[in-house]
Motif scaffolding. Structure first.
Motif, PDB file in Angstrom:
ATOM      1  N   ASN A 182      15.190   0.241   0.522  1.00 56.71           N
ATOM      2  CA  ASN A 182      14.913   0.659  -0.715  1.00 56.71           C
ATOM      3  C   ASN A 182      14.056   0.316  -2.170  1.00 56.71           C
ATOM      4  OD1 ASN A 182      18.192   1.721  -1.121  1.00 56.71           O
ATOM      5  ND2 ASN A 182      17.897   0.196   0.421  1.00 56.71           N
ATOM      6  N   THR A 183      13.502  -0.797  -1.452  1.00 54.75           N
ATOM      7  CA  THR A 183      12.140  -0.784  -2.609  1.00 54.75           C
ATOM      8  C   THR A 183      11.477   0.410  -2.588  1.00 54.75           C
ATOM      9  OG1 THR A 183      10.995  -1.471  -0.269  1.00 54.75           O
ATOM     10  CG2 THR A 183      12.415  -3.172  -2.282  1.00 54.75           C
ATOM     11  N   ALA A 184      11.193   1.120  -1.455  1.00 56.58           N
ATOM     12  CA  ALA A 184      10.188   2.253  -1.704  1.00 56.58           C
ATOM     13  C   ALA A 184      10.528   3.756  -3.022  1.00 56.58           C
ATOM     14  CB  ALA A 184       9.958   3.097  -0.069  1.00 56.58           C
ATOM     15  N   ARG A 185      11.988   3.548  -2.011  1.00 59.27           N
ATOM     16  CA  ARG A 185      12.932   4.791  -3.350  1.00 59.27           C
ATOM     17  C   ARG A 185      12.852   3.841  -4.905  1.00 59.27           C
ATOM     18  NH1 ARG A 185      17.452   5.642  -6.220  1.00 59.27           N
ATOM     19  NH2 ARG A 185      17.706   7.861  -6.201  1.00 59.27           N
ATOM     20  N   LEU A 186      12.918   2.996  -5.061  1.00 55.14           N
ATOM     21  CA  LEU A 186      12.590   1.701  -6.514  1.00 55.14           C
ATOM     22  C   LEU A 186      11.279   2.037  -7.094  1.00 55.14           C
ATOM     23  CD1 LEU A 186      13.574   0.430  -8.513  1.00 55.14           C
ATOM     24  CD2 LEU A 186      13.102  -2.175  -7.065  1.00 55.14           C
ATOM     25  N   ALA A 187      10.166   2.232  -5.881  1.00 56.94           N
ATOM     26  CA  ALA A 187       8.795   2.646  -6.089  1.00 56.94           C
ATOM     27  C   ALA A 187       8.806   3.910  -7.276  1.00 56.94           C
ATOM     28  CB  ALA A 187       7.665   2.697  -5.530  1.00 56.94           C
ATOM     29  N   GLU A 214       0.739  -0.787  -0.285  1.00 54.64           N
ATOM     30  CA  GLU A 214       0.028   0.167   0.003  1.00 54.64           C
ATOM     31  C   GLU A 214       0.978   1.607  -0.077  1.00 54.64           C
ATOM     32  OE1 GLU A 214      -3.204   1.812   2.529  1.00 54.64           O
ATOM     33  OE2 GLU A 214      -2.699   0.167   3.762  1.00 54.64           O
ATOM     34  N   GLN A 215       2.245   0.696   0.724  1.00 56.88           N
ATOM     35  CA  GLN A 215       2.910   2.384   0.888  1.00 56.88           C
ATOM     36  C   GLN A 215       3.492   2.548  -0.726  1.00 56.88           C
ATOM     37  OE1 GLN A 215       4.652   1.158   4.081  1.00 56.88           O
ATOM     38  NE2 GLN A 215       4.966   2.857   4.956  1.00 56.88           N
ATOM     39  N   HIS A 216       3.841   1.387  -1.099  1.00 60.23           N
ATOM     40  CA  HIS A 216       4.644   2.173  -2.507  1.00 60.23           C
ATOM     41  C   HIS A 216       3.759   2.413  -3.656  1.00 60.23           C
ATOM     42  CE1 HIS A 216       7.571  -2.332  -1.697  1.00 60.23           C
ATOM     43  NE2 HIS A 216       8.032  -0.758  -1.343  1.00 60.23           N
ATOM     44  N   GLN A 217       2.291   1.783  -3.757  1.00 65.17           N
ATOM     45  CA  GLN A 217       1.735   2.177  -4.774  1.00 65.17           C
ATOM     46  C   GLN A 217       0.774   3.782  -3.782  1.00 65.17           C
ATOM     47  OE1 GLN A 217      -0.306   0.950  -7.218  1.00 65.17           O
ATOM     48  NE2 GLN A 217       1.388  -0.893  -6.333  1.00 65.17           N
ATOM     49  N   ASN A 218       1.222   4.165  -2.625  1.00 65.75           N
ATOM     50  CA  ASN A 218       1.034   5.543  -2.749  1.00 65.75           C
ATOM     51  C   ASN A 218       2.078   5.952  -2.846  1.00 65.75           C
ATOM     52  OD1 ASN A 218      -1.596   5.098  -0.715  1.00 65.75           O
ATOM     53  ND2 ASN A 218      -1.100   5.153   0.848  1.00 65.75           N
ATOM     54  N   THR A 227       0.768  11.524 -10.151  1.00 63.86           N
ATOM     55  CA  THR A 227       0.119  13.242  -9.767  1.00 63.86           C
ATOM     56  C   THR A 227       0.960  14.069 -10.320  1.00 63.86           C
ATOM     57  OG1 THR A 227      -1.833  12.089  -8.511  1.00 63.86           O
ATOM     58  CG2 THR A 227      -1.039  14.393  -8.191  1.00 63.86           C
ATOM     59  N   LEU A 228       1.876  14.038  -9.794  1.00 65.77           N
ATOM     60  CA  LEU A 228       2.743  15.184  -9.832  1.00 65.77           C
ATOM     61  C   LEU A 228       3.405  15.142 -11.689  1.00 65.77           C
ATOM     62  CD1 LEU A 228       5.244  17.628  -9.120  1.00 65.77           C
ATOM     63  CD2 LEU A 228       6.424  15.457  -8.747  1.00 65.77           C
ATOM     64  N   VAL A 229       3.678  14.485 -12.167  1.00 62.75           N
ATOM     65  CA  VAL A 229       4.130  14.343 -13.485  1.00 62.75           C
ATOM     66  C   VAL A 229       2.614  14.829 -14.230  1.00 62.75           C
ATOM     67  CG1 VAL A 229       6.256  12.802 -12.585  1.00 62.75           C
ATOM     68  CG2 VAL A 229       4.114  11.545 -13.728  1.00 62.75           C
ATOM     69  N   ARG A 230       2.211  14.297 -14.075  1.00 64.23           N
ATOM     70  CA  ARG A 230       1.035  14.540 -15.127  1.00 64.23           C
ATOM     71  C   ARG A 230       0.455  16.174 -14.581  1.00 64.23           C
ATOM     72  NH1 ARG A 230      -2.475  10.272 -13.227  1.00 64.23           N
ATOM     73  NH2 ARG A 230      -2.294  11.796 -11.469  1.00 64.23           N
ATOM     74  N   HIS A 231       0.816  16.536 -13.490  1.00 65.97           N
ATOM     75  CA  HIS A 231       0.268  17.941 -13.620  1.00 65.97           C
ATOM     76  C   HIS A 231       1.129  19.004 -14.307  1.00 65.97           C
ATOM     77  CE1 HIS A 231      -1.262  21.168 -11.729  1.00 65.97           C
ATOM     78  NE2 HIS A 231       0.224  21.775 -11.042  1.00 65.97           N
ATOM     79  N   TRP A 232       2.643  18.142 -14.320  1.00 69.64           N
ATOM     80  CA  TRP A 232       3.418  19.040 -14.958  1.00 69.64           C
ATOM     81  C   TRP A 232       3.451  19.269 -16.310  1.00 69.64           C
ATOM     82  CZ3 TRP A 232       9.173  21.752 -13.291  1.00 69.64           C
ATOM     83  CH2 TRP A 232       8.733  21.598 -11.410  1.00 69.64           C
TER      84      TRP A 232
END
Length: 367
Positions: A67-72, A5-9, A16-21
């Motif tokens: 590091n898996t979170a950074r990979l996501a 769930e944290q990875h998906q968040n 959302t950020l890149v789509r907005h930019w």
């Protein structure tokens, strides 16, 4: 350990950020943008969202995520071809190296600037006569009162013309074994004696440089780790550099165009594209295994070299399939194909040539 769930968040936040930019026209998706897309404001936006240094301990400003979170996060940034060059090197490897080996003073000076995206790092590793053989570097640092005096040259230094700081690998003693006597430093790029000369690539872009150090003074506290222990430290650091998803997602924007166009092509062409997608899935699995190894406190040197070697071959094969589909006679070549093609000579060199990687893969233990 981060949950699914944290990875998906994290993924949802980056999407959302890149789509907005993109909708605002603030950047254009393209291959190799993690190295060529220099946009300090985008890096500042990531910093404001706590997406830089997320694996670092909380006492150093990080979020203590695995590091898996950074990979996501990095998978999503690379998939979107986001302009992340301003913070990439500092976040990917210099910050972790300072966390592991830096003195309390060095941590206090360097880590906040990386997390805030105020500091831009370049890598002073390769040299004109050493290339991927880092143990053959000749840049020399001589000990003197209060610090070190550095003289030498570095080449293919991406982003040096933007950098506020440089990671520097230099020789501090002459020994019979070339892997010994190497030392790592953090150097201010505005130090007297540093000259940055541009190297223009085939696409006409300037991101490579040659950097000359002419009796540059480096204060004692800017030594990273222990003097003479640089080889062991740099091998560890290269696990972060070689084992990241940028080693196989550089051409993802072009692959996405291939997939989008696949419905208009023959079955055999769709099969080729399908094979690329299957290889991508395998490479992602290797990257996730490597991230978990780092989280377990390991230094997966051979694993990282394997990922980079296979990833570079994949990136070139994406370009080759695109050449046959998008660069046919009588048509204007696909712009994404041309951009990726012109950038591709650097793919196999940065982070170590194929010969160096195969040598690492063949050995069970680093020297």
């Amino acid at each position: 350990m981060a949950t699914d769930e944290q990875h998906q968040n994290l993924r949802a936040e980056v999407r959302t950020l890149v789509r907005h930019w993109r909708q605002q026209g603030r950047y254009v998706t393209r291959s190799d943008n993690w190295l060529r897309g220099f946009d300090p404001e985008f890096s500042k936006e990531l910093s404001a969202r706590g997406l830089i240094g997320i694996t670092w301990p909380k006492e150093f400003g990080g979020r203590a995520l695995p590091n898996t979170a950074r990979l996501a996060v990095t998978e999503e940034l690379l998939r979107a071809g986001a302009p992340v060059a301003a913070h990439w090197v500092g976040d990917r490897q210099i910050g972790p190296a300072v966390v592991r080996h830096g003195s309390e003073r060095l941590r206090a000076e360097i880590l906040p600037g990386i997390i805030s995206a105020d500091f831009v790092f370049c890598l002073g590793m390769s040299e004109p006569e050493a290339g991927s053989d880092l143990a053959s570097v000749r840049t020399f640092a001589t000990k003197e009162n209060g610090g070190w005096r550095v003289k030498g040259r570095k080449i293919w230094t991406s982003g040096a013309h933007h950098a506020t700081h440089a990671y520097l690998l230099a020789r501090t003693e002459r020994t019979e074994r070339k892997h010994r006597g190497l030392t790592e430093f953090v150097v201010d790029m505005d130090s007297p004696g540093i000259t940055v000369s541009p190297i223009i690539d085939l696409s006409g872009e300037h991101h490579f440089n040659e950097v000359t150090f002419d009796d540059v003074f480096v204060p004692e506290h800017r030594l990273l780790g222990e003097a003479g222990n640089g080889w062991k430290q740099v091998v560890e650091q290269l696990s972060f550099e070689r084992g990241g998803p940028e080693r196989f997602l550089t051409t993802y924007p072009l692959l996405a165009d291939l997939i989008a166009a696949s419905t208009h092509h023959r079955d055999d062409v769709r099969a080729e594209i399908g094979a690329l997608v299957a290889r991508l899935a395998t490479l992602r699995t290797l990257a996730w295994q490597l991230a978990r190894s780092l989280d377990a406190g390991q230094t997966p040197v051979q694993h990282a070299a394997t990922l980079k070697y296979l990833g570079n071959a994949f990136e070139h094969d994406v370009i080759e399939v695109a050449r046959r589909l998008f660069a046919g006679s009588g048509r204007h070549p696909h712009p994404g194909y041309l951009q990726a093609l012109l950038a591709s000579p650097g793919y196999s060199i940065r982070g170590g040539s194929a010969e160096v990687l195969l040598s690492l893969i063949a050995r069970q233990d680093s020297q």
